[in-house]
Motif scaffolding. Structure first.
Motif, PDB file in Angstrom:
ATOM      1  N   PHE A 295       0.826  -1.208   0.000  1.00 40.96           N
ATOM      2  CA  PHE A 295       0.000   0.000   0.000  1.00 40.96           C
ATOM      3  C   PHE A 295       0.861   1.259   0.000  1.00 40.96           C
ATOM      4  CE2 PHE A 295      -3.397  -2.670   2.284  1.00 40.96           C
ATOM      5  CZ  PHE A 295      -3.986  -3.011   1.078  1.00 40.96           C
ATOM      6  N   PHE A 296       1.956   1.234   0.762  1.00 40.26           N
ATOM      7  CA  PHE A 296       2.882   2.367   0.798  1.00 40.26           C
ATOM      8  C   PHE A 296       3.452   2.641  -0.600  1.00 40.26           C
ATOM      9  CE2 PHE A 296       7.198   4.035   1.126  1.00 40.26           C
ATOM     10  CZ  PHE A 296       7.039   5.114   1.989  1.00 40.26           C
ATOM     11  N   ILE A 297       3.898   1.593  -1.269  1.00 38.91           N
ATOM     12  CA  ILE A 297       4.468   1.745  -2.609  1.00 38.91           C
ATOM     13  C   ILE A 297       3.407   2.214  -3.595  1.00 38.91           C
ATOM     14  CG2 ILE A 297       5.494   0.485  -4.554  1.00 38.91           C
ATOM     15  CD1 ILE A 297       6.922  -1.283  -2.480  1.00 38.91           C
ATOM     16  N   ALA A 298       2.202   1.629  -3.516  1.00 44.30           N
ATOM     17  CA  ALA A 298       1.144   1.988  -4.466  1.00 44.30           C
ATOM     18  C   ALA A 298       0.773   3.470  -4.356  1.00 44.30           C
ATOM     19  CB  ALA A 298      -0.084   1.114  -4.218  1.00 44.30           C
ATOM     20  N   GLN A 299       0.604   3.969  -3.130  1.00 46.62           N
ATOM     21  CA  GLN A 299       0.214   5.360  -2.968  1.00 46.62           C
ATOM     22  C   GLN A 299       1.320   6.312  -3.386  1.00 46.62           C
ATOM     23  OE1 GLN A 299      -1.785   6.688   0.502  1.00 46.62           O
ATOM     24  NE2 GLN A 299      -3.125   4.907   0.652  1.00 46.62           N
ATOM     25  N   ASN A 300       2.561   6.001  -3.007  1.00 46.95           N
ATOM     26  CA  ASN A 300       3.660   6.905  -3.350  1.00 46.95           C
ATOM     27  C   ASN A 300       4.046   6.822  -4.825  1.00 46.95           C
ATOM     28  OD1 ASN A 300       4.952   8.382  -0.851  1.00 46.95           O
ATOM     29  ND2 ASN A 300       4.266   6.372  -0.118  1.00 46.95           N
ATOM     30  N   THR A 301       3.833   5.668  -5.444  1.00 42.92           N
ATOM     31  CA  THR A 301       4.054   5.562  -6.889  1.00 42.92           C
ATOM     32  C   THR A 301       3.018   6.399  -7.630  1.00 42.92           C
ATOM     33  OG1 THR A 301       5.019   3.344  -6.697  1.00 42.92           O
ATOM     34  CG2 THR A 301       4.158   3.984  -8.855  1.00 42.92           C
ATOM     35  N   ALA A 302       1.752   6.333  -7.183  1.00 42.60           N
ATOM     36  CA  ALA A 302       0.700   7.147  -7.806  1.00 42.60           C
ATOM     37  C   ALA A 302       0.979   8.635  -7.639  1.00 42.60           C
ATOM     38  CB  ALA A 302      -0.657   6.792  -7.203  1.00 42.60           C
ATOM     39  N   ALA A 303       1.653   8.997  -6.537  1.00 42.21           N
ATOM     40  CA  ALA A 303       1.994  10.406  -6.283  1.00 42.21           C
ATOM     41  C   ALA A 303       3.348  10.792  -6.886  1.00 42.21           C
ATOM     42  CB  ALA A 303       2.005  10.667  -4.778  1.00 42.21           C
ATOM     43  N   HIS A 304       3.971   9.855  -7.633  1.00 38.39           N
ATOM     44  CA  HIS A 304       5.251  10.090  -8.313  1.00 38.39           C
ATOM     45  C   HIS A 304       6.378  10.441  -7.335  1.00 38.39           C
ATOM     46  CE1 HIS A 304       2.979   9.971 -12.041  1.00 38.39           C
ATOM     47  NE2 HIS A 304       2.179  10.931 -11.575  1.00 38.39           N
ATOM     48  N   VAL A 309       9.631   5.805  -2.264  1.00 40.26           N
ATOM     49  CA  VAL A 309       9.410   4.360  -2.428  1.00 40.26           C
ATOM     50  C   VAL A 309      10.692   3.588  -2.150  1.00 40.26           C
ATOM     51  CG1 VAL A 309       8.909   2.550  -4.113  1.00 40.26           C
ATOM     52  CG2 VAL A 309       7.475   4.601  -4.034  1.00 40.26           C
ATOM     53  N   GLN A 310      11.798   4.024  -2.732  1.00 46.24           N
ATOM     54  CA  GLN A 310      13.074   3.327  -2.542  1.00 46.24           C
ATOM     55  C   GLN A 310      13.516   3.365  -1.085  1.00 46.24           C
ATOM     56  OE1 GLN A 310      15.843   5.054  -5.326  1.00 46.24           O
ATOM     57  NE2 GLN A 310      14.547   4.585  -7.102  1.00 46.24           N
TER      58      GLN A 310
END
Length: 440
Positions: A295-304, A309-310
Motif C-alpha cells: 500500500f505504501f508503494i502503491a500510494q507513493n508511486t501514484a503520487a510520483h 518508495v526506494q
C-alpha cells in the motif's frame, strides 16, 4: 480519519510512517491467524489426532475456494490504494460499491460449489476413510459463512487501502475473541462441526460491523444498481486475477502435499498441520509488513514519489531480515515446546517439530522473496509478480514430489532448502526486469 492516515503514507519520515501503518496491519494478520491456530489447539487438546487430521485435510480442501476470496481481497485493496491520492470521495464510494457487489455474487457461487463438492475434494487429496466424514462436515459448516467472510475480508483491505489500518485491527480482535469463546463452548459437545460453526458465525458478525463502518465513513450514499460499471469490473479483474492465481498455487501445493502425507499416516498429517500453522503464525509479521509496504508503494508511486518508495523498501529490508533471523533461531531451539501447544500426541509432536526446526533455516530467503514481490505488486507489475510467485511455488512442489517418495517425511523440509533460495533469486531477477521496464 483515513485522509490523515493517507497523508502519513505520502509525507514525513519514512520509517515512522511505515511502522505506524504496518503495526496494525501486522497485528490484524497475527490476530486472524491466531484464531485459526486457536481452532487447531482447542481441537487437538479437546478431541484427538483424528479430529486434528480431519480439520487439516478440510482446511486444505477449503483453500480451493479461499484463493478466489484472497485474490479479490488483495486486488481490491491495491486498486483503492492506487486510486486514493487522485480520486474524490464519490469516486471512491462508487469503486467500493462495485467491489462489494462483485465479491458478494462470487461468494454465493462459491458457497453452492463448496456444499456440493466437499467429499469429492477430500477424496482427491487421499483423505483417510476414518476421518473423511468429520472433514466433510467441517467444510459444509464453514462454507455456510463464505459470502460473509469474503465481504468482511475485502472490506478490511479496502479500509487499509485508504490508509486506515487501525479499524480492521479492532474488527479482527473482536471476531477473534468471539471465535475462541465459541470454540470453547462448541467443540466439546459438537466436535469439529462446532469449530466450523464458531468461525462462520464470527465472520457474519465481523461482516455486519465492517459494512456498518464503511457506510458511516467511505461510502457517501446508498447503493444503486446504476453505480455498477464495466470498467470497475475490468480494473478489479486485472489486479485480482493474478492475485487469485497466486493464491490458487498455495492450495494446489497443499493438496499435493496432503496427498503425499496420506501414505505416511494420520499422525504425520496432524504433525504437519501443527507445524504449518505455527510457521505461518510466526511469519505473519513478515506477511503483514509486506502487505503494508504494498500500500505504501502503491500510494507513493501514484503520487510520483519514487525516492520515497526506494527509501521505504530499504527500511523494510533491514527490519524484515532481523525478524526472520530471530524466528529461525527460535524455531530451531524451541520446536517441541511450540508444538506441544497444539497436541499431546508425542508422535504428532515429533513429526511437527522435525518440519518446523528444519524449514525455519531458510526463513530469511522467504522474507526477502516477499519483500521483492511487494515492490512488484505495489507498482502493479502483476504479470511479473505472478511469475515470481508461481515459479517459487512450483519449485517447492516439484522438489516435494521428487524427494518425499524417496526420503519419506524428511523430503518436505529438504525441498524447502532448494525452493526458498530459488524463489528469492527468481523474485530478484524479475524485480530488476520490472525496474528496467519502468525506466524505459
Amino acid at each position: 480519519m483515513s485522509a490523515a492516515s493517507n497523508r502519513d503514507l505520502l509525507a514525513g519520515p519514512v520509517r515512522p510512517a511505515l511502522l505506524r501503518f504496518a503495526g496494525p496491519v501486522i497485528l490484524t494478520m497475527v490476530a486472524t491467524q491466531l484464531y485459526t491456530v486457536a481452532d487447531t489447539m482447542i481441537i487437538g487438546l479437546c478431541l484427538d489426532a483424528n479430529a486434528l487430521a480431519a480439520v487439516s485435510n478440510a482446511s486444505t480442501a477449503l483453500m480451493v475456494f479461499m484463493f478466489i476470496s484472497g485474490g479479490m481481497e488483495l486486488g481490491g485493496g491495491l486498486l483503492l490504494a492506487a486510486r486514493r491520492p487522485t480520486s474524490s470521495p464519490d469516486q471512491l464510494s462508487a469503486i467500493i460499491y462495485n467491489l462489494l457487489f462483485i465479491d458478494g455474487v462470487i461468494g454465493l457461487i462459491l458457497t453452492a460449489a463448496g456444499l456440493g463438492s466437499a467429499e469429492w475434494l477430500l477424496r482427491l487429496i487421499h483423505t483417510p476413510a476414518e476421518i473423511l466424514p468429520q472433514a466433510a462436515a467441517y467444510i459444509r459448516f464453514y462454507m455456510a459463512g463464505m459470502p460473509f467472510l469474503m465481504i468482511y475480508d475485502l472490506s478490511k483491505q479496502l479500509i487499509m487501502g485508504c490508509g486506515n489500518s487501525k479499524t480492521p485491527l479492532f474488527a479482527v480482535l473482536g471476531t477473534s475473541v468471539l471465535n475462541v469463546l465459541l470454540d470453547l463452548a462448541l467443540v466439546g459437545p459438537f466436535g469439529v462441526v462446532g469449530a466450523a460453526g464458531a468461525t462462520a458465525f464470527s465472520q457474519v458478525v465481523g461482516c455486519v460491523f465492517i459494512l456498518w463502518y464503511l457506510r458511516r465513513t467511505l461510502l457517501t450514499g446508498p447503493f444503486r444498481f446504476s453505480m455498477l460499471e464495466r470498467q470497475y469490473c475490468w480494473d478489479v479483474f486485472r489486479l485480482s486475477a493474478p492475485n487469485a492465481i497466486q493464491q490458487a498455487s498455495g492450495p494446489v501445493s497443499s493438496m499435493v502435499k496432503q496427498s503425499l502425507l496420506g501414505g505416511i499416516g494420520v499422525t504425520a498429517i496432524a504433525g504437519f498441520s501443527c507445524a504449518s500453522k505455527m510457521s505461518t503464525l510466526l511469519l505473519m509479521p513478515v506477511f503483514g509488513f509486506t502487505q503494508a509496504l504494498v500500500f505504501f508503494i502503491a500510494q507513493n508511486t501514484a503520487a510520483h514519489q519514487d525516492d520515497r518508495v526506494q527509501d521505504g523498501v530499504r527500511q523494510a529490508r533491514g527490519m524484515m531480515l532481523v525478524y526472520a533471523l530471530a524466528v529461525s533461531v527460535s524455531c530451531i531451539l524451541l520446536a517441541r515446546p511450540l508444538l506441544r501447544l497444539f497436541t499431546n500426541d508425542l508422535d504428532a509432536i515429533g513429526y511437527g517439530a522435525l518440519l518446523l526446526s528444519r524449514q525455519s533455516i531458510v526463513y530469511t530467503f522467504t522474507a526477502m522473496k516477499h519483500l521483492q514481490e511487494a515492490s512488484l505488486r505495489g507498482r502493479q507489475q502483476m504479470g511479473l509478480y505472478l511469475a515470481s510467485n508461481i515459479g517459487g511455488t512450483a519449485s517447492d512442489l516439484v522438489a516435494c514430489v521428487l524427494l518425499v517418495p524417496a526420503l519419506g517425511y524428511s523430503g518436505f523440509y529438504m525441498a524447502s532448502f532448494f525452493s526458498a533460495p530459488f524463489g528469492f533469486l527468481l523474485a530478484t531477477v524479475l524485480l530488476r526486469v520490472g525496474s528496467r521496464r519502468a525506466a524505459g
